[in-house]
Design a protein around this motif. Structure first.
Motif, PDB file in Angstrom:
ATOM      1  N   LEU A  78       2.847  -3.497 -14.019  1.00  0.00           N
ATOM      2  CA  LEU A  78       2.641  -3.566 -12.573  1.00  0.00           C
ATOM      3  C   LEU A  78       1.207  -3.162 -12.259  1.00  0.00           C
ATOM      4  CD1 LEU A  78       5.934  -1.677 -11.705  1.00  0.00           C
ATOM      5  CD2 LEU A  78       5.607  -4.165 -11.792  1.00  0.00           C
ATOM      6  N   ASP A  79       0.575  -3.840 -11.326  1.00  0.00           N
ATOM      7  CA  ASP A  79      -0.806  -3.543 -10.943  1.00  0.00           C
ATOM      8  C   ASP A  79      -0.834  -2.497  -9.842  1.00  0.00           C
ATOM      9  OD1 ASP A  79      -1.888  -5.477 -12.702  1.00  0.00           O
ATOM     10  OD2 ASP A  79      -1.429  -7.047 -11.242  1.00  0.00           O
ATOM     11  N   GLU A  89      -1.261   0.347  -3.157  1.00  0.00           N
ATOM     12  CA  GLU A  89      -0.279  -0.727  -3.326  1.00  0.00           C
ATOM     13  C   GLU A  89       0.130  -0.838  -4.786  1.00  0.00           C
ATOM     14  OE1 GLU A  89      -1.851  -4.393  -1.805  1.00  0.00           O
ATOM     15  OE2 GLU A  89      -1.863  -3.659   0.261  1.00  0.00           O
ATOM     16  N   LEU A  90       1.373  -1.225  -4.984  1.00  0.00           N
ATOM     17  CA  LEU A  90       1.890  -1.620  -6.278  1.00  0.00           C
ATOM     18  C   LEU A  90       2.152  -3.115  -6.177  1.00  0.00           C
ATOM     19  CD1 LEU A  90       4.467   0.102  -8.490  1.00  0.00           C
ATOM     20  CD2 LEU A  90       4.879  -2.243  -7.774  1.00  0.00           C
ATOM     21  N   ARG A  91       1.585  -3.879  -7.111  1.00  0.00           N
ATOM     22  CA  ARG A  91       1.656  -5.340  -7.030  1.00  0.00           C
ATOM     23  C   ARG A  91       2.233  -5.913  -8.319  1.00  0.00           C
ATOM     24  NH1 ARG A  91      -4.642  -5.536  -5.178  1.00  0.00           N
ATOM     25  NH2 ARG A  91      -4.368  -4.805  -3.036  1.00  0.00           N
ATOM     26  N   PHE A  92       2.939  -7.013  -8.175  1.00  0.00           N
ATOM     27  CA  PHE A  92       3.429  -7.753  -9.324  1.00  0.00           C
ATOM     28  C   PHE A  92       3.475  -9.224  -8.967  1.00  0.00           C
ATOM     29  CE2 PHE A  92       6.979  -9.789 -11.588  1.00  0.00           C
ATOM     30  CZ  PHE A  92       6.481  -9.715 -12.885  1.00  0.00           C
ATOM     31  N   ASP A  93       3.091 -10.057  -9.903  1.00  0.00           N
ATOM     32  CA  ASP A  93       3.145 -11.503  -9.721  1.00  0.00           C
ATOM     33  C   ASP A  93       2.350 -11.949  -8.487  1.00  0.00           C
ATOM     34  OD1 ASP A  93       3.929 -14.032 -10.583  1.00  0.00           O
ATOM     35  OD2 ASP A  93       5.817 -13.979  -9.456  1.00  0.00           O
ATOM     36  N   GLY A  94       1.206 -11.271  -8.254  1.00  0.00           N
ATOM     37  CA  GLY A  94       0.337 -11.633  -7.142  1.00  0.00           C
ATOM     38  C   GLY A  94       0.822 -11.189  -5.775  1.00  0.00           C
ATOM     39  N   LYS A  95       1.892 -10.404  -5.721  1.00  0.00           N
ATOM     40  CA  LYS A  95       2.453  -9.983  -4.433  1.00  0.00           C
ATOM     41  C   LYS A  95       2.546  -8.465  -4.353  1.00  0.00           C
ATOM     42  CE  LYS A  95       5.187 -14.117  -3.953  1.00  0.00           C
ATOM     43  NZ  LYS A  95       6.250 -14.769  -4.652  1.00  0.00           N
ATOM     44  N   THR A  96       2.242  -7.933  -3.180  1.00  0.00           N
ATOM     45  CA  THR A  96       2.419  -6.502  -2.950  1.00  0.00           C
ATOM     46  C   THR A  96       3.914  -6.231  -2.855  1.00  0.00           C
ATOM     47  OG1 THR A  96       0.309  -6.325  -1.803  1.00  0.00           O
ATOM     48  CG2 THR A  96       1.923  -4.580  -1.394  1.00  0.00           C
ATOM     49  N   ARG A  97       4.387  -5.335  -3.707  1.00  0.00           N
ATOM     50  CA  ARG A  97       5.802  -4.955  -3.718  1.00  0.00           C
ATOM     51  C   ARG A  97       6.048  -3.703  -2.897  1.00  0.00           C
ATOM     52  NH1 ARG A  97       8.873  -8.853  -6.593  1.00  0.00           N
ATOM     53  NH2 ARG A  97       7.271 -10.202  -7.437  1.00  0.00           N
ATOM     54  N   VAL A  98       5.085  -2.766  -2.985  1.00  0.00           N
ATOM     55  CA  VAL A  98       5.218  -1.483  -2.295  1.00  0.00           C
ATOM     56  C   VAL A  98       3.843  -1.070  -1.792  1.00  0.00           C
ATOM     57  CG1 VAL A  98       5.949   0.926  -2.517  1.00  0.00           C
ATOM     58  CG2 VAL A  98       7.093  -0.834  -3.878  1.00  0.00           C
ATOM     59  N   SER A  99       3.796  -0.540  -0.574  1.00  0.00           N
ATOM     60  CA  SER A  99       2.544   0.012  -0.051  1.00  0.00           C
ATOM     61  C   SER A  99       2.786   1.465   0.353  1.00  0.00           C
ATOM     62  CB  SER A  99       2.019  -0.803   1.131  1.00  0.00           C
ATOM     63  OG  SER A  99       2.899  -0.733   2.219  1.00  0.00           O
ATOM     64  N   MET A 100       1.729   2.255   0.265  1.00  0.00           N
ATOM     65  CA  MET A 100       1.817   3.680   0.616  1.00  0.00           C
ATOM     66  C   MET A 100       0.547   4.096   1.336  1.00  0.00           C
ATOM     67  SD  MET A 100       1.967   7.028  -1.887  1.00  0.00           S
ATOM     68  CE  MET A 100       3.699   7.014  -2.289  1.00  0.00           C
ATOM     69  N   ARG A 101       0.722   4.817   2.415  1.00  0.00           N
ATOM     70  CA  ARG A 101      -0.403   5.463   3.117  1.00  0.00           C
ATOM     71  C   ARG A 101      -0.201   6.962   2.951  1.00  0.00           C
ATOM     72  NH1 ARG A 101      -2.104   7.148   8.554  1.00  0.00           N
ATOM     73  NH2 ARG A 101      -4.289   6.565   8.790  1.00  0.00           N
ATOM     74  N   SER A 102      -1.200   7.641   2.406  1.00  0.00           N
ATOM     75  CA  SER A 102      -1.085   9.063   2.092  1.00  0.00           C
ATOM     76  C   SER A 102      -2.109   9.881   2.856  1.00  0.00           C
ATOM     77  CB  SER A 102      -1.324   9.307   0.594  1.00  0.00           C
ATOM     78  OG  SER A 102      -0.430   8.593  -0.189  1.00  0.00           O
TER      79      SER A 102
END
Length: 152
Positions: A112-113, A131-144
């Motif tokens: 995973l990127d 962001e956590l990305r897979f297959d060119g798509k953002t799967r999860v985003s986080m604001r910290s």
């Protein structure tokens, strides 16, 4: 240019953080690399014990991965500005909170990127987006939100 060693390996080789500590034999070993002054990139390959029982990565594991990856960009920025020495035993900032959005299922197994960027930076507070990305798509985003640690 991406260095051979991650931010964690260069600056914190004895850290035992479960998510990113190079010295934790049972940890997840998240590795982050500087892309530019305010951005880090990396990858994480989840193993069988990172799953939710349904063939997907557990949400808590993803949150830990993104928290640690965000920390890398925060700590690198603090070191660059002289706010912190990697030889100190006290972290310059700690996570004060984060908001995670699970946008798509994240498959268990493939690499995973990871991406994290500083949105706002002061000597007392840092806000990051990751962001956590897979297959060119953002799967999860986080604001910290990270706050400066002032030991008492």
């Amino acid at each position: 240019m991406i260095s051979d060693k991650s931010i964690q390996e260069r600056h914190f080789p004895t850290t035992t953080c479960f998510g990113c500590g190079p010295a934790n034999p049972s940890g997840m070993h998240v590795r982050s690399y500087r892309a530019d002054d305010d951005t880090v990139v990396g990858s994480f390959t989840p193993g069988p014990d990172h799953g939710n029982g349904l063939g997907l990565v557990h949400g808590g594991v993803i949150s830990t991965v993104l928290d640690c990856h965000s920390g890398a960009v925060v700590f690198q920025a603090a070191i660059d500005r002289g706010w912190f020495s990697e030889h100190s035993m006290v972290a310059p900032f700690v996570t004060a909170g984060f908001d995670v959005s699970f946008l798509r299922p994240t498959p268990l197994g493939p690499s995973l990127d990871l991406w994290a960027h500083i949105e706002q930076l002061t000597e007392q507070q840092v806000i990051t987006n990751a962001e956590l990305r897979f297959d060119g798509k953002t799967r999860v985003s986080m604001r910290s939100i990270w706050k400066r640690l002032n030991p008492r």
